[in-house]
Design an enzyme around this catalytic site. Structure first.
Site, short mmCIF file in Angstrom:
data_model
loop_
_atom_site.label_atom_id
_atom_site.label_comp_id
_atom_site.label_asym_id
_atom_site.label_seq_id
_atom_site.Cartn_x
_atom_site.Cartn_y
_atom_site.Cartn_z
N HIS A 66 65.05 61.82 -33.96
CA HIS A 66 64.64 63.21 -33.74
C HIS A 66 63.52 63.28 -32.69
O HIS A 66 62.38 62.97 -32.99
CB HIS A 66 64.15 63.76 -35.08
CG HIS A 66 63.86 65.22 -35.10
ND1 HIS A 66 63.92 65.98 -36.25
CD2 HIS A 66 63.50 66.10 -34.12
CE1 HIS A 66 63.62 67.24 -35.98
NE2 HIS A 66 63.35 67.33 -34.69
N HIS A 185 67.12 71.69 -40.32
CA HIS A 185 65.69 72.09 -40.31
C HIS A 185 65.60 73.13 -41.43
O HIS A 185 66.10 74.24 -41.30
CB HIS A 185 65.38 72.68 -38.93
CG HIS A 185 64.08 73.41 -38.83
ND1 HIS A 185 63.06 72.99 -38.01
CD2 HIS A 185 63.63 74.54 -39.42
CE1 HIS A 185 62.04 73.82 -38.11
NE2 HIS A 185 62.36 74.78 -38.95
N ASN A 284 55.61 72.37 -37.14
CA ASN A 284 56.54 72.98 -38.09
C ASN A 284 57.61 71.96 -38.50
O ASN A 284 58.31 71.44 -37.64
CB ASN A 284 57.23 74.18 -37.42
CG ASN A 284 58.08 74.96 -38.41
OD1 ASN A 284 58.03 74.73 -39.60
ND2 ASN A 284 58.89 75.87 -37.90
N ASP A 311 60.00 63.44 -34.37
CA ASP A 311 59.98 64.87 -34.01
C ASP A 311 59.01 65.09 -32.84
O ASP A 311 58.26 66.07 -32.81
CB ASP A 311 59.62 65.76 -35.22
CG ASP A 311 59.88 67.24 -34.93
OD1 ASP A 311 60.49 67.57 -33.88
OD2 ASP A 311 59.46 68.08 -35.75
N PHE A 329 54.24 75.28 -31.85
CA PHE A 329 54.33 74.26 -32.90
C PHE A 329 54.73 72.93 -32.25
O PHE A 329 55.63 72.90 -31.42
CB PHE A 329 55.43 74.63 -33.90
CG PHE A 329 55.10 75.78 -34.81
CD1 PHE A 329 54.29 75.57 -35.92
CD2 PHE A 329 55.64 77.04 -34.59
CE1 PHE A 329 54.02 76.61 -36.80
CE2 PHE A 329 55.37 78.10 -35.47
CZ PHE A 329 54.56 77.88 -36.57
ZN LIG Z 1 62.63 71.08 -36.90
#
Ligand SMILES: [Zn+2]
Length: 443
Positions: A66, A185, A284, A311, A329
């Protein structure tokens, strides 16, 4: 042109895929893992390059399920060139790039563009994740079969949830025809609208609107129910709450085909990082509490959470240097992932083998073996791609975002000392990153 073999000598070789943990040598030949064994006994003929790795860990290159490379469309935040350079500096040899680009990854043309750019400018392997719905609008499914054929390794509307449960059901049904996971998500946006951080006392103190843990858990519970209904493969992005760990654990107990990831920041930082209106700690799902961190670490150890994924979400200074509620975010995470995760090992909260497994073998297992995922990804087995990370677990360094290869300087770790440093990263036998202190000598 024939490449010279590469010998990584004298390191502690850890490969969770084959239960290997030994001090010895690793030989990479013609882009593949050729041999590993005791020091001095590698089957070598002729010239070779040698990295002396004594005192260091040698393991499969990290696989990030990710990250946001931002290209096409948001090149001011990151490009495939800078993002993959950041990955290489972080020990990552494979990264899966999320679909929320502009245009989003919902046609074969965008996949072709990413493949072309990676070939020209990429430092590491890039595997694209395609959207679940066209334009990530949550209305109409993408042409999953076609996108799978062109090289999508999973489907995700990451950044938002697919709110319509019927469309989510169809997404799971179709994706299971290609045995590719849908990455979700989990966020009930009715509960998080206007929210900027975790709901709790810190948000109250700062006068910021909170995002409750329940917003994540409600959507997760729905998606788990749909995975049970369809029998499809579901993968949970950035798990962040104790309640989510519990739900995933129960689902696995029922035999639902679900896997999950957690980020380094959700494992190491709490909502208190936001104090002082630190926009670089705005992410987030939001940073949660100590109790959530304990549950997430426990989830990793127990196999409830399969992988650690960054992420990586690079932003410009303008996106972050503004009023907290308006700031973007995301955390730029590729270059600090290992150092911050090793904190858990140094504090005896997680063992090194489990940590490496969650960065290598287990995320690779989630990707499976359907092309373009190469056979043997995330392992050091003979014949696997010559993807290797070499790191020094005891060397300390101070996080200086200005020195990042990533365009995203947005990290709450700036100025912090981390113990554990990537010394060399090798992709298909080629050295794509080396620390300035590492010497590569001819044998
Ligand atoms: Zn996400």
């Amino acid at each position: 042109m024939k490449e010279i073999p590469l010998l990584i000598s004298g390191g502690r070789i850890i490969d969770p895929s084959q239960g290997a943990d030994m001090v010895g040598d690793l030989l990479v030949l013609e882009g593949k893992i050729a041999w590993l064994g005791p020091g001095g006994s590698a089957p070598l003929q002729g010239d070779c390059a040698v990295i002396s790795a004594s005192g260091m860990i040698v393991c499969p290159g990290f696989v990030d399920l990710h990250c946001h490379l931002r290209e096409p469309g948001f090149e001011q935040k990151e490009t495939i060139a800078t993002g993959t350079q950041a990955a290489a500096r972080g020990g990552f040899t494979t990264v899966c790039c999320m679909a929320n680009t502009n245009p989003p990854i919902d046609t074969e043309a965008v996949i072709e563009y990413i493949k072309g750019k990676t070939k020209e400018e990429g430092k590491v392997r890039v595997l694209p994740i395609a959207c679940v719905t066209k334009g990530q609008r949550g209305e109409e499914l993408v042409e999953m079969g076609k996108l799978a054929k062109y090289g999508a390794v999973a489907f995700s509307d990451d950044g938002r949830a697919v709110t319509n449960s019927r469309i989510m059901r169809h997404a799971l049904e179709y994706s299971s025809l290609f045995r590719l996971p849908v990455i979700v998500h989990c966020e009930d946006i009715a509960l998080t609208e206007g929210g900027a951080m975790n709901e709790g006392w810190v948000a109250t103190k700062l006068g910021l609107k909170g995002m409750p843990a329940a917003a994540e858990e409600i959507m997760l519970a729905r998606d788990l129910a749909l995975a049970q209904l369809t029998g499809a493969r579901l993968h949970i992005a950035h798990t962040s709450t104790a309640g989510a760990v519990e739900l995933i654990c129960q689902a696995k107990g029922k035999g639902i085909s679900v896997s999950a990831e957690v980020t380094p920041h959700h494992l190491t930082l709490t909502e208190q990082r936001v104090l002082g209106y630190e926009t670089d700690a705005k992410v987030n799902p939001p940073l949660r509490t100590e109790k959530d961190i304990t549950a997430l670490i426990h989830g990793l150890k127990e196999g409830v959470i399969n992988a650690i994924a960054t992420d990586h979400s690079p932003h410009t200074i303008v996106d972050k240097r503004c009023e907290f509620a308006r700031a973007a975010f995301g955390i730029s995470g590729l270059e600090t992932a290992l150092g911050s995760l090793l904190t858990l090992v140094h504090q005896d909260k997680l063992d090194l083998i489990t940590l490496i497994s969650k960065l290598t073998t287990e995320p690779a297992q989630i990707l499976g073996t359907r092309p373009p995922v190469p056979y043997g990804l995330g392992t050091l087995q003979t014949g696997a791609p010559g993807d290797v990370a070499v790191f020094a677990p005891q060397i300390d360094w101070v996080v200086d975002p200005k020195a990042f290869a990533s365009k995203g300087k947005n990290t709450p770790l700036k100025g912090q000392q981390l113990v554990g440093k990537v010394m060399a990263t090798i992709v298909e036998g080629k050295i794509v990153y080396q620390d300035e202190t590492i010497e590569i000598k001819p044998a």
